[in-house]
Design a protein around this motif. Structure first.
Motif, mmCIF file in Angstrom:
data_model
loop_
_atom_site.group_PDB
_atom_site.id
_atom_site.type_symbol
_atom_site.label_atom_id
_atom_site.label_comp_id
_atom_site.label_asym_id
_atom_site.label_seq_id
_atom_site.Cartn_x
_atom_site.Cartn_y
_atom_site.Cartn_z
ATOM 1 N N GLU A 106 122.540 45.437 32.314
ATOM 2 C CA GLU A 106 122.671 46.454 32.293
ATOM 3 C C GLU A 106 123.625 47.178 33.388
ATOM 4 O OE1 GLU A 106 118.425 46.784 34.617
ATOM 5 O OE2 GLU A 106 120.240 47.010 36.923
ATOM 6 N N SER A 346 114.395 41.551 29.006
ATOM 7 C CA SER A 346 114.872 42.457 27.721
ATOM 8 C C SER A 346 115.568 43.264 28.280
ATOM 9 C CB SER A 346 113.131 43.115 27.591
ATOM 10 O OG SER A 346 113.260 44.160 26.710
ATOM 11 N N ASN A 348 116.347 46.477 26.412
ATOM 12 C CA ASN A 348 116.399 47.774 26.165
ATOM 13 C C ASN A 348 114.669 48.345 26.089
ATOM 14 O OD1 ASN A 348 116.744 50.369 25.796
ATOM 15 N ND2 ASN A 348 116.456 50.510 23.371
ATOM 16 N N ARG A 349 113.716 48.184 27.312
ATOM 17 C CA ARG A 349 112.418 47.982 27.358
ATOM 18 C C ARG A 349 112.213 49.521 27.990
ATOM 19 N NH1 ARG A 349 108.291 44.982 26.563
ATOM 20 N NH2 ARG A 349 109.502 43.356 26.238
ATOM 21 N N CYS A 350 110.819 49.951 26.729
ATOM 22 C CA CYS A 350 110.572 51.488 26.718
ATOM 23 C C CYS A 350 109.871 51.643 28.326
ATOM 24 C CB CYS A 350 110.301 51.900 25.550
ATOM 25 S SG CYS A 350 109.845 53.609 25.752
ATOM 26 N N THR A 353 106.153 54.475 26.964
ATOM 27 C CA THR A 353 105.199 54.483 25.588
ATOM 28 C C THR A 353 105.024 56.199 25.300
ATOM 29 O OG1 THR A 353 103.717 52.926 25.716
ATOM 30 C CG2 THR A 353 105.678 51.997 25.898
ATOM 31 N N HIS A 356 107.775 58.037 24.177
ATOM 32 C CA HIS A 356 108.918 56.990 23.492
ATOM 33 C C HIS A 356 108.717 58.224 21.521
ATOM 34 C CE1 HIS A 356 111.620 54.174 21.772
ATOM 35 N NE2 HIS A 356 111.050 54.192 20.704
ATOM 36 N N CYS A 360 111.069 59.185 27.247
ATOM 37 C CA CYS A 360 110.849 58.585 28.166
ATOM 38 C C CYS A 360 112.109 57.918 28.452
ATOM 39 C CB CYS A 360 110.726 57.477 26.902
ATOM 40 S SG CYS A 360 112.055 56.545 25.696
ATOM 41 N N HIS A 362 114.781 54.339 29.512
ATOM 42 C CA HIS A 362 114.626 52.872 29.346
ATOM 43 C C HIS A 362 115.434 51.911 30.909
ATOM 44 C CE1 HIS A 362 113.757 52.744 24.525
ATOM 45 N NE2 HIS A 362 113.303 54.131 24.629
ATOM 46 N N GLU A 364 116.635 47.715 31.961
ATOM 47 C CA GLU A 364 116.448 46.288 31.550
ATOM 48 C C GLU A 364 114.971 46.010 32.295
ATOM 49 O OE1 GLU A 364 119.604 43.383 31.220
ATOM 50 O OE2 GLU A 364 119.207 43.007 33.321
#
Length: 396
Positions: A106, A346, A348-350, A353, A356, A360, A362, A364
């Motif tokens: 990020e 990860s 681009n973790r939401c 959700t 979404h 939402c 996003h 790291e």
């Protein structure tokens, strides 16, 4: 001073961390040192030798190194005064080292900071570098000594090059991309890395230690010099500029870059909440007399936040013991047994959700490494290609 002959390597001792309750006193000694004549002269000499990563140049100063020393020590004094105190236990330190081997993806953001200013001490070193004597051009009979210098603490604060004399100072930084001027108006995070100061106290005071290719000094003389400094000593520094990114893992990071990557990873781990949470905190409260002394000295609250892993993430005692046996003194710990499958990022973790894709956010996240199979059994790595079938083949 003595002529350097064939000298035996000294015994190297492990880093023994302080008890968390001692951090307020250590912080006070570190802060006071920045305001002493000895501390200012020592910093100015370091700047003359070129052993600094950030240099404030004040145009028109009669002695640029002394002027820069006043700026650096003054800012560090205020940083420590404002600092919230943290102690990372052994498992937390090991996880930050393990996950921090890969660079955050990020953009660097101040949102990751656990507090605007802070001081964190680690139960194990997060890295080290070797002090060496001799070299490729030295005569063969000279001894090359290597003493690992552990990095065991870090202070931080929000920072801008415009904070000194309304931006009159020009800040130069040694980075992985070379020496550069930090543009006015930039914002970021200042990091000061600390090492253990009393590293020669346990050596024979009459032992000869090489200073350079041709001379040596008694260990007792070096130990006496370090006794005049705090238990934790300023080693080096860097700045993480907001909006920049860490170099990827294939790019040489250099020493301060590698340590900064681990510290930033620790902040990420501390910031994660909910089902992705990694850590919990226990507060060691400052006693009443200490609180009064801190207020009198203008220091921030002296409570210490001890950062530990949540029970579900803590490795087994057997795995920790195996790592301790495999670790080298005064270097970052081995984590091969504690996390057989390393944590991964990860990018681009939401975070929500249910909202979404439009409502939402996003970010790291660091995800726990895992593997299938009975708990506690050895991990069997896959070998060769993995074939994915569109349908189950008919047996023959």
């Amino acid at each position: 001073m003595h002529t350097l002959g064939s000298l035996p390597s000294p015994v190297v001792h492990t880093w023994t961390p302080p008890e968390p309750k001692r951090l307020p006193e250590l912080r006070q000694a570190m802060e006071e040192h920045q305001r002493t004549r000895f501390g200012l002269l020592n910093m100015a000499e370091s700047l003359r030798r070129g052993s600094s990563s950030l240099y404030p140049y004040l145009p028109g100063a009669p002695d640029p190194h002394s002027a820069a020393s006043l700026v650096l020590c003054g800012q560090e004094s205020q940083r420590l005064r404002d600092a919230r105190l943290y102690f990372a236990d052994g498992d937390m330190t090991g996880l930050a080292v393990a996950a921090g081997r890969t660079a955050p993806t990020e953009e660097i953001t101040t949102d990751r900071l656990p507090s605007p200013s802070g001081l964190m001490v680690f139960a194990d070193p997060i890295g080290s570098y070797d002090r060496k004597a001799g070299g490729p051009d030295a005569p063969e009979h000279l001894c090359e000594m290597s003493v690992p210098t552990p990095i065991v603490g870090v202070s931080w604060s929000l920072w801008s090059p415009d904070q000194v004399l309304g931006g009159a100072a020009r800040w130069f930084a040694n980075t992985v991309h070379g020496r550069r001027l930090i543009e006015p108006g930039r914002q970021g995070i200042w990091l000061t890395f600390y090492t253990a100061g009393r590293i020669y106290d346990t050596l024979d005071p009459d032992a000869l230690l090489p200073l350079d290719e041709h001379s040596a000094v008694r260990a007792g003389a070096i130990a006496e010099f370090y006794r005049r400094q705090p238990e934790l000593m300023w080693d080096n520094e860097t700045v993480l500029l907001k909006g920049d990114r860490f170099p990827d893992s294939s790019t040489p990071l250099g020493t301060t870059g590698a340590w900064a990557q681990i510290v930033y990873t620790a902040w990420q781990l501390m910031a994660q909440e909910g089902k992705h949470a990694w850590t919990e905190k226990e507060v060691v409260h400052r006693d009443r007399a200490g609180r009064k002394r801190d207020r009198r000295e203008g220091l921030s609250e002296g409570d210490v936040n001890v950062v530990r892993l949540l029970p579900r993430h803590r490795p087994s005692p057997d795995a920790v013991q195996k790592d301790q046996q495999a670790s080298e003194p005064r270097r970052a710990p081995s984590t091969a047994f504690r996390w057989e499958v390393a944590p991964y990022r990860s990018p681009n973790r939401c975070l929500n959700t249910r909202a979404h894709p439009d409502g939402c956010a996003h970010a790291e996240r660091i995800i726990a490494g895992h593997h299938n199979g009975p708990k506690g059994m050895p991990v069997r790595p896959a070998k060769g290609p993995v074939h994915v079938w569109g349908k189950i083949p008919n047996p023959r």
